[in-house]
Design a protein around this motif. Structure first.
Motif, PDB file in Angstrom:
ATOM      1  N   LEU A 132      -1.015  -8.048   2.376  1.00  0.00           N
ATOM      2  CA  LEU A 132      -0.703  -7.617   3.735  1.00  0.00           C
ATOM      3  C   LEU A 132       0.654  -6.917   3.780  1.00  0.00           C
ATOM      4  N   LEU A 133       1.651  -7.469   3.101  1.00  0.00           N
ATOM      5  CA  LEU A 133       2.969  -6.850   3.070  1.00  0.00           C
ATOM      6  C   LEU A 133       2.894  -5.456   2.443  1.00  0.00           C
ATOM      7  N   GLU A 135       0.328  -3.490   2.358  1.00  0.00           N
ATOM      8  CA  GLU A 135      -0.351  -2.610   3.316  1.00  0.00           C
ATOM      9  C   GLU A 135       0.622  -2.134   4.387  1.00  0.00           C
ATOM     10  N   TRP A 136       1.442  -3.038   4.906  1.00  0.00           N
ATOM     11  CA  TRP A 136       2.420  -2.663   5.930  1.00  0.00           C
ATOM     12  C   TRP A 136       3.458  -1.691   5.386  1.00  0.00           C
ATOM     13  N   ARG A 139       1.905   1.674   5.070  1.00  0.00           N
ATOM     14  CA  ARG A 139       1.701   2.275   6.391  1.00  0.00           C
ATOM     15  C   ARG A 139       3.007   2.836   6.939  1.00  0.00           C
ATOM     16  N   LEU A 140       4.097   2.086   6.781  1.00  0.00           N
ATOM     17  CA  LEU A 140       5.403   2.588   7.208  1.00  0.00           C
ATOM     18  C   LEU A 140       5.769   3.868   6.460  1.00  0.00           C
ATOM     19  N   GLU A 143       3.384   6.938   7.561  1.00  0.00           N
ATOM     20  CA  GLU A 143       3.255   7.290   8.977  1.00  0.00           C
ATOM     21  C   GLU A 143       3.615   8.725   9.246  1.00  0.00           C
TER      22      GLU A 143
END
Length: 148
Positions: A132-133, A135-136, A139-140, A143
């Motif tokens: 999850l980390l 993935e975040w 994404r950051l 963006e």
């Protein structure tokens, strides 16, 4: 251009969803090198996105040069393409003056953290938390490239 036939065998036979073993090895090495750039906080996007951009530009420029007559194969195209790709995927070093358009926003720190996490052998995170980390962080980092 010495091994243009080999290059076209490895990269020139494009098929949807397929990359040769040699091509996969080349992309993995490219990602390894780009991870080092991420480790110092200089990427504008995720390692995967930066590697995809650089790979696409490299394959495109070399294929273009191979298809050109030998007398028309100047290196200027390759040099300009390299500079454009570097400008697109990296930020200026911290010591250089930056304008509002050259910053990476959260991308640089996100990819630096991701690279640091990749170096850690034991993290206090479960496999799901780490996924999850990551993935975040991706994404950051991506963006700006997906919004633009």
């Amino acid at each position: 251009m010495k091994h243009s036939t080999y290059y076209m065998l490895v990269f020139g036979q494009a098929r949807s969803g397929h990359l040769s073993r040699a091509g996969r090895k080349a992309v993995a090495e490219l990602q390894r090198v780009i991870t080092r750039v991420a480790a110092v906080g200089r990427l504008r996007m995720s390692v995967e996105q930066a590697a995809a951009v650089m790979h696409a530009a490299g394959v495109g420029v070399v294929s273009t040069m191979i298809s050109a007559p030998p007398e028309a194969r100047g290196l200027k195209t390759a040099d300009v393409t390299r500079d454009v790709v570097f400008d697109a995927i990296t930020t200026l070093p911290a010591a250089e003056p930056a304008s509002a358009t050259t910053g990476a926003g959260a991308a640089g720190p996100a990819m630096a953290l991701r690279a640091a996490l990749d170096q850690e052998k034991a993290l206090p995170l479960s496999p799901g938390e780490k996924l999850l980390l990551l993935e975040w962080l991706n994404r950051l980092a991506d963006e700006r490239t997906s919004a633009g």
